[in-house]
Scaffold this motif. Structure first.
Motif, PDB file in Angstrom:
ATOM      1  N   ALA A  22       0.867  -1.183   0.000  1.00  0.00           N
ATOM      2  CA  ALA A  22       0.000   0.000   0.000  1.00  0.00           C
ATOM      3  C   ALA A  22       0.900   1.228   0.000  1.00  0.00           C
ATOM      4  CB  ALA A  22      -0.893   0.011   1.233  1.00  0.00           C
ATOM      5  N   LYS A  23       0.718   2.102  -0.998  1.00  0.00           N
ATOM      6  CA  LYS A  23       1.532   3.314  -1.061  1.00  0.00           C
ATOM      7  C   LYS A  23       0.814   4.355  -1.912  1.00  0.00           C
ATOM      8  CE  LYS A  23       4.184   1.795  -5.040  1.00  0.00           C
ATOM      9  NZ  LYS A  23       5.487   1.625  -5.639  1.00  0.00           N
ATOM     10  N   HIS A  24       1.166   5.613  -1.701  1.00  0.00           N
ATOM     11  CA  HIS A  24       0.692   6.688  -2.563  1.00  0.00           C
ATOM     12  C   HIS A  24       1.577   7.915  -2.369  1.00  0.00           C
ATOM     13  CE1 HIS A  24      -1.374   8.498   0.892  1.00  0.00           C
ATOM     14  NE2 HIS A  24      -1.738   9.495   0.135  1.00  0.00           N
ATOM     15  N   ASN A  25       1.338   8.948  -3.153  1.00  0.00           N
ATOM     16  CA  ASN A  25       2.153  10.161  -3.110  1.00  0.00           C
ATOM     17  C   ASN A  25       1.555  11.192  -2.164  1.00  0.00           C
ATOM     18  OD1 ASN A  25       4.142   9.347  -4.934  1.00  0.00           O
ATOM     19  ND2 ASN A  25       2.799   9.799  -6.652  1.00  0.00           N
ATOM     20  N   VAL A  26       2.421  11.773  -1.337  1.00  0.00           N
ATOM     21  CA  VAL A  26       2.033  12.847  -0.426  1.00  0.00           C
ATOM     22  C   VAL A  26       3.034  13.983  -0.639  1.00  0.00           C
ATOM     23  CG1 VAL A  26       1.760  13.536   1.988  1.00  0.00           C
ATOM     24  CG2 VAL A  26       1.091  11.240   1.272  1.00  0.00           C
ATOM     25  N   ASP A  27       2.548  15.122  -1.069  1.00  0.00           N
ATOM     26  CA  ASP A  27       3.404  16.287  -1.314  1.00  0.00           C
ATOM     27  C   ASP A  27       4.590  15.933  -2.212  1.00  0.00           C
ATOM     28  OD1 ASP A  27       1.765  17.876   0.303  1.00  0.00           O
ATOM     29  OD2 ASP A  27       2.890  17.315   2.110  1.00  0.00           O
ATOM     30  N   GLY A  28       4.341  15.150  -3.257  1.00  0.00           N
ATOM     31  CA  GLY A  28       5.373  14.801  -4.216  1.00  0.00           C
ATOM     32  C   GLY A  28       6.307  13.683  -3.792  1.00  0.00           C
ATOM     33  N   ARG A  29       6.105  13.141  -2.629  1.00  0.00           N
ATOM     34  CA  ARG A  29       6.949  12.047  -2.141  1.00  0.00           C
ATOM     35  C   ARG A  29       6.113  10.784  -2.013  1.00  0.00           C
ATOM     36  NH1 ARG A  29       9.958  13.382   3.116  1.00  0.00           N
ATOM     37  NH2 ARG A  29      10.892  11.408   2.546  1.00  0.00           N
ATOM     38  N   GLN A  30       6.716   9.660  -2.350  1.00  0.00           N
ATOM     39  CA  GLN A  30       6.008   8.394  -2.243  1.00  0.00           C
ATOM     40  C   GLN A  30       6.074   7.886  -0.803  1.00  0.00           C
ATOM     41  OE1 GLN A  30       7.334   4.584  -4.196  1.00  0.00           O
ATOM     42  NE2 GLN A  30       5.716   5.263  -5.591  1.00  0.00           N
ATOM     43  N   VAL A  31       4.905   7.565  -0.241  1.00  0.00           N
ATOM     44  CA  VAL A  31       4.812   7.055   1.124  1.00  0.00           C
ATOM     45  C   VAL A  31       4.308   5.616   1.049  1.00  0.00           C
ATOM     46  CG1 VAL A  31       3.698   7.320   3.366  1.00  0.00           C
ATOM     47  CG2 VAL A  31       4.304   9.341   2.028  1.00  0.00           C
ATOM     48  N   CYS A  32       5.060   4.701   1.652  1.00  0.00           N
ATOM     49  CA  CYS A  32       4.675   3.290   1.673  1.00  0.00           C
ATOM     50  C   CYS A  32       4.116   2.963   3.059  1.00  0.00           C
ATOM     51  CB  CYS A  32       5.881   2.405   1.360  1.00  0.00           C
ATOM     52  SG  CYS A  32       5.472   0.643   1.354  1.00  0.00           S
ATOM     53  N   TYR A  33       2.959   2.331   3.094  1.00  0.00           N
ATOM     54  CA  TYR A  33       2.316   1.978   4.357  1.00  0.00           C
ATOM     55  C   TYR A  33       2.593   0.542   4.773  1.00  0.00           C
ATOM     56  CZ  TYR A  33       0.096   6.384   3.529  1.00  0.00           C
ATOM     57  OH  TYR A  33      -0.109   7.710   3.283  1.00  0.00           O
ATOM     58  N   GLY A  34       3.365  -0.179   3.976  1.00  0.00           N
ATOM     59  CA  GLY A  34       3.751  -1.529   4.341  1.00  0.00           C
ATOM     60  C   GLY A  34       3.407  -2.546   3.281  1.00  0.00           C
ATOM     61  N   THR A  35       3.874  -3.771   3.511  1.00  0.00           N
ATOM     62  CA  THR A  35       3.537  -4.892   2.639  1.00  0.00           C
ATOM     63  C   THR A  35       2.708  -5.882   3.444  1.00  0.00           C
ATOM     64  OG1 THR A  35       5.611  -6.017   3.159  1.00  0.00           O
ATOM     65  CG2 THR A  35       5.586  -4.639   1.187  1.00  0.00           C
ATOM     66  N   PHE A  36       1.782  -6.531   2.761  1.00  0.00           N
ATOM     67  CA  PHE A  36       0.780  -7.350   3.438  1.00  0.00           C
ATOM     68  C   PHE A  36       0.558  -8.661   2.688  1.00  0.00           C
ATOM     69  CE2 PHE A  36       0.165  -2.899   4.128  1.00  0.00           C
ATOM     70  CZ  PHE A  36      -0.020  -2.796   5.487  1.00  0.00           C
ATOM     71  N   ASP A  37       0.017  -9.639   3.381  1.00  0.00           N
ATOM     72  CA  ASP A  37      -0.254 -10.943   2.780  1.00  0.00           C
ATOM     73  C   ASP A  37      -1.386 -10.893   1.767  1.00  0.00           C
ATOM     74  OD1 ASP A  37       1.752 -12.259   4.216  1.00  0.00           O
ATOM     75  OD2 ASP A  37       0.411 -12.681   5.894  1.00  0.00           O
ATOM     76  N   THR A  38      -2.357 -10.009   1.988  1.00  0.00           N
ATOM     77  CA  THR A  38      -3.502  -9.936   1.080  1.00  0.00           C
ATOM     78  C   THR A  38      -3.713  -8.510   0.593  1.00  0.00           C
ATOM     79  OG1 THR A  38      -5.175  -9.465   2.749  1.00  0.00           O
ATOM     80  CG2 THR A  38      -4.655 -11.800   2.360  1.00  0.00           C
ATOM     81  N   ALA A  39      -4.361  -8.391  -0.560  1.00  0.00           N
ATOM     82  CA  ALA A  39      -4.684  -7.081  -1.114  1.00  0.00           C
ATOM     83  C   ALA A  39      -5.661  -6.340  -0.200  1.00  0.00           C
ATOM     84  CB  ALA A  39      -5.275  -7.232  -2.516  1.00  0.00           C
ATOM     85  N   VAL A  40      -6.560  -7.070   0.444  1.00  0.00           N
ATOM     86  CA  VAL A  40      -7.534  -6.441   1.347  1.00  0.00           C
ATOM     87  C   VAL A  40      -6.828  -5.786   2.529  1.00  0.00           C
ATOM     88  CG1 VAL A  40      -9.470  -6.882   2.908  1.00  0.00           C
ATOM     89  CG2 VAL A  40      -9.414  -7.957   0.663  1.00  0.00           C
ATOM     90  N   GLU A  41      -5.848  -6.488   3.129  1.00  0.00           N
ATOM     91  CA  GLU A  41      -5.102  -5.903   4.248  1.00  0.00           C
ATOM     92  C   GLU A  41      -4.385  -4.628   3.819  1.00  0.00           C
ATOM     93  OE1 GLU A  41      -3.723  -9.636   6.998  1.00  0.00           O
ATOM     94  OE2 GLU A  41      -2.808  -9.479   5.005  1.00  0.00           O
TER      95      GLU A  41
END
Length: 115
Positions: A22-41
């Motif tokens: 799970a990740k997206h861009n915040v103020d031009g910087r990529q922020v990663c929220y982690g890696t998970f076993d499932t797409a739902v998580e």
């Protein structure tokens, strides 16, 4: 839209196999929220991070406290009207994760923290 079907969730292929990131861009910087076993998580982690997550309602309490509510994995689950989670011995931490435990000689014994 992504290949996973969830906004901001992609498949991440690491050394030990594929996971969902799970990740997206915040103020031009990529922020990663982690890696998970499932797409739902991963989708839930993204939704929590951006304030879109709506937790499911706790199960309705229809039985008296301490009464066995159900069985899961061969274990007896006990309802509690005094717990916000609806289950005896289960608390939700500020991070949103759940902690299971009980009191022994006045001290809380924690069995673990779970998603």
């Amino acid at each position: 839209s992504s290949a996973t079907g969830y906004k901001a969730v992609s498949i991440w292929r690491g050394v030990y196999g594929s996971r969902f990131r799970a990740k997206h861009n915040v103020d031009g910087r990529q922020v990663c929220y982690g890696t998970f076993d499932t797409a739902v998580e991963a989708a839930v982690a993204y939704a929590r991070a951006v304030g879109e997550y709506q937790p499911p309602a706790p199960p309705p309490i229809v039985a008296a406290e301490g009464e066995v509510a159900a069985e899961a994995e061969g274990l007896r689950l006990h309802l509690s009207s005094s717990s916000a989670t609806g289950y005896k011995g289960v608390q939700q931490s500020p991070s949103g994760r759940f902690q299971a435990g009980h009191r022994v000689d006045g001290r809380r014994v924690c069995y673990g923290t779970f998603d």
